[in-house]
Design a protein around this motif. Structure first.
Motif, PDB file in Angstrom:
ATOM      1  N   PRO A   1       1.687   3.545  44.071  1.00  0.00           N
ATOM      2  CA  PRO A   1       0.234   3.702  44.193  1.00  0.00           C
ATOM      3  C   PRO A   1      -0.423   3.853  42.828  1.00  0.00           C
ATOM      4  CG  PRO A   1       1.354   5.745  44.797  1.00  0.00           C
ATOM      5  CD  PRO A   1       2.428   4.706  44.612  1.00  0.00           C
ATOM      6  N   ALA A   2      -1.723   3.665  42.785  1.00  0.00           N
ATOM      7  CA  ALA A   2      -2.460   3.667  41.512  1.00  0.00           C
ATOM      8  C   ALA A   2      -2.264   4.957  40.740  1.00  0.00           C
ATOM      9  CB  ALA A   2      -3.947   3.417  41.780  1.00  0.00           C
TER      10      ALA A   2
ATOM     11  N   GLN B   1      -4.969  -2.441  42.016  1.00  0.00           N
ATOM     12  CA  GLN B   1      -5.389  -1.311  42.845  1.00  0.00           C
ATOM     13  C   GLN B   1      -6.611  -0.582  42.300  1.00  0.00           C
ATOM     14  OE1 GLN B   1      -2.112   1.176  44.447  1.00  0.00           O
ATOM     15  NE2 GLN B   1      -0.751  -0.111  43.239  1.00  0.00           N
TER      16      GLN B   1
END
Length: 679
Positions: free
Chosen positions: A406-407, A440
């Motif tokens: 995830p970012a 993202q």
């Protein structure tokens, strides 16, 4: 072993056998649930069978046709078959429209169910006569459905008689029918199929089809199946149309046997596989090692070198299966401890050779998964990868193990990496993190890149972003590539654009689709400050564009404001065009007005033609209006011509001698005499 009449007592009841071949795959509870009852003629005793399938009959088709067929005679069966055929023709006549789809499907299902019930009755009353009837029909109409169903019903009732009847057919036809019946009997359970397979030895195992049934059979009858496999393999040597064990099905047979042994003792299974004939040894090893990879993956490296790709034609190799086994082994180890899997892959690279790269993608995914789940920190993953001695493996891992994070984790990893005292490995890691982060949280990622002070490190980030844009849907590739290049700061854009065009579009490096987007790529060069990098990028774009849309490329190249760059770009575009279509290029030049653009184009056309068509090249060079460009083009042509035909080259120069200025004549003479600097 019990006879079929005892194992399936309901088969003695008219139409009972058909239950296994229509409707759903549900199972019925007892023979009494069959239409018309289910008590077998077994000395008056009713026997209950709990495994056969229950017919699904929401429309009443089964009952309707069962009632008609129960008391019919052999003589009536052809007439009933004609009725069923009429039903099938009726289904074909129903309109294909959505409003009639249900009706068409209903009639079609009724006709198929009726035919299967008819075959069951025919097999009960007169199986040989039914076979003769359907065989004759097949010869006339090529329709084999009824014939195959009749044979399956016959085999359910009396596998021995059915086998003898099929075996009397021509060899190829018999093989097909034996296999077809076997596939049908697989649906009736392990024991029924085994009774057939012992006689027919058809069909052989096929990877991915009924694996559970075959595994159960192999576990119960390993020695018998091994003997059958050996006999079939030996027999295949004398049959020209079956001398490839892969097409014959024996390769999968040996794979099954090896897997069965490996379930008990993988090392013993490998030893057994190594002793098998060469034609099936690879599949046997694959079966044993696949089990080993899932249970004792650390051992796989010792055996994978035994699997070698087999050359089946001058440029085609049959895969060994080693790659998939290695992936499974790495995945098994990595699910327990990804760092241990990385160490194992590194330690065994010498044994695995090029196959080691088959496990890299799996390991990258497992490292990413471990970081995402909190089982591994970015610092642990990076340091483990940095310690890998093989540079190619290290760089591949450092670049790709961040995908899927995830970012927030990508941002934290990037910030931490900026504090690490590492050059190449850190650069590759950040180049992998950056495009995943941009996808993202573009704003945060681009802000991070803008704050990187090291020019080389910043360039590597943007280069990774540009390379990543080539992945994904082909339909949006052009837009992605252009957008990625345009987003790169102007001071880095020219070098990255040059590398991207060279790598993905030029010189047939890659099969790219869609084709080169000249307008989009060239637009990305707007606003880039003058530099040697810009010159290289413009020339490379013109050269690549010239091969796909030369007129547009020439127009763009001729529009460059800098005279030197304009000449380089136009020359590159024209040479690409001329290499692809010299006639088209010459026609275009011929249509141009006198001037700089025409002279530059003619010069570069002459350079392309000079090797194979020196006379044409000399003529084009002589038609250039600018004296300096003309002399340069003529000299270029002579440098090739003097080597292939010195006499013709000298005659061409002498033919112009009276019209040439002294200095020009001397330069061309020097070129003929090799006193010039070759270009």
């Amino acid at each position: 072993m019990k006879s079929p009449a005892v194992v399936f007592p309901w088969l003695a009841v008219p139409l009972a056998a058909a239950a296994g071949f229509y409707g759903s795959h549900q199972r019925r509870d007892s023979a009494a649930s069959m239409p018309g009852g289910g008590t077998a003629a077994t000395g008056g005793a009713a026997v209950t069978e709990t495994t056969p399938r229950r017919p699904f009959d929401s429309t009443g088709t089964v009952k309707k046709w069962a009632d008609r067929l129960r008391n019919c005679t052999v003589q009536e069966l052809p007439g009933l078959f004609a009725e069923i055929q009429a039903l099938q023709e009726k289904a074909k006549a129903v309109d294909f429209g959505a409003d009639h789809a249900g009706e068409r499907s209903r009639i079609h299902d009724e006709s198929r169910t009726a035919l299967r019930l008819l075959c069951a009755r025919w097999a009960e009353l007169d199986a040989p006569g039914g076979l003769a009837f359907f065989t004759q029909r097949k010869e006339e109409t090529k329709d084999s459905a009824g014939r195959q169903w009749l044979l399956a019903e016959w085999a359910l009732r009396d596998p021995g008689a059915a086998y003898e009847a099929i075996s009397a057919l021509p060899e190829k036809e018999a093989r097909n029918d034996l296999a077809s019946v076997g596939y049908s009997l697989m649906e009736e359970g392990k024991e029924v199929f085994w009774a057939w397979f012992q006689k027919a030895r058809r069909p052989l195992p096929s990877s991915g089809f009924k694996d559970g049934l075959w595994a159960a059979l192999a576990a119960d009858h390993f020695e018998e199946l091994s003997a059958m496999a050996a006999e079939l393999l030996e027999a295949s040597k004398t049959k020209p149309d079956e001398n490839d064990p892969n097409s014959y099905g024996l390769a999968s047979f040996y794979k099954l046997l090896a897997r069965t042994l490996a379930e008990k003792d993988a090392d013993k299974a490998v030893a057994w596989a190594k002793e098998q004939p060469e034609s099936v040894r690879g599949q046997a090893l694959t079966g044993a090692l696949t089990v080993m990879a899932g249970r004792s993956p650390e051992k796989v490296a010792d055996y994978l070198p035994l699997l070698k790709a087999r050359q089946i034609s001058p440029n085609v190799f049959s895969g060994s299966g080693g790659g998939e086994i290695l992936k499974l082994a790495v995945e098994t180890m990595a699910s327990r401890d990804p760092l241990q899997a990385l160490q194992w892959l590194t330690d065994n690279k010498g044994k695995l050779g090029d196959q080691s790269y088959e496990g890299i993608n799996v390991l990258e995914q497992q490292l990413s998964k471990a970081m995402k789940e909190g089982r591994l920190t970015a610092e642990q993953a990076f340091n483990a990868v940095r310690a890998v001695s093989d540079p190619n493996l290290r760089m591949n891992m450092a670049d790709d193990m961040w995908k899927g994070l995830p970012a927030g984790q990508l941002a934290a990893a990037a910030e931490w990496l900026m504090s690490v005292d590492s050059k190449e490995t850190r650069k590759m890691a950040l180049a992998g993190i950056f495009p995943a982060w941009v996808a993202q949280d573009r704003e945060a990622a681009m802000k991070f890149a803008a704050g990187v002070k090291d020019p080389q490190l910043a360039a590597s980030l943007y280069s990774g972003l540009a390379s990543e844009s080539h992945n994904g849907l082909v339909s949006t590739q052009q837009e992605r590539v252009t957008a990625a290049l345009t987003a790169i700061p102007p001071e880095h854009r020219a070098d990255i654009l040059f590398d991207q065009v060279r790598m993905y579009y030029s010189n047939g490096m890659m099969d790219h689709s869609p084709p080169f987007d000249g307008p989009g790529i060239s637009k990305a060069l707007e606003g880039v400050p003058p530099s040697e990098s810009l010159d290289k990028a413009v020339t490379k774009v013109a050269e690549t564009w010239g091969a796909s849309d030369p007129a547009a490329a020439m127009a763009w190249a001729s529009g460059q404001s800098d005279a030197g760059l304009r000449e380089k770009a136009a020359g590159a575009a024209m040479e690409s065009w001329a290499k692809e279509d010299a006639w088209g290029a010459s026609q275009w030049i011929d249509a141009q007005p006198a001037g700089e653009q025409r002279d530059i184009a003619a010069h570069h056309l002459a350079r392309v033609l000079r090797t194979d068509e020196p006379e044409s090249a000399w003529t084009w060079a002589g038609n250039i209006s600018d004296p300096a460009i003309r002399l340069e083009a003529q000299s270029a042509v002579l440098r090739k011509w003097r080597d292939s035909s010195a006499g013709d080259a000298r005659a061409a120069v002498e033919g112009l001698a009276a019209d040439l200025p002294t200095a020009d004549r001397q330069k061309l003479t020097d070129t003929l005499e090799h006193r010039d600097a070759a270009k």
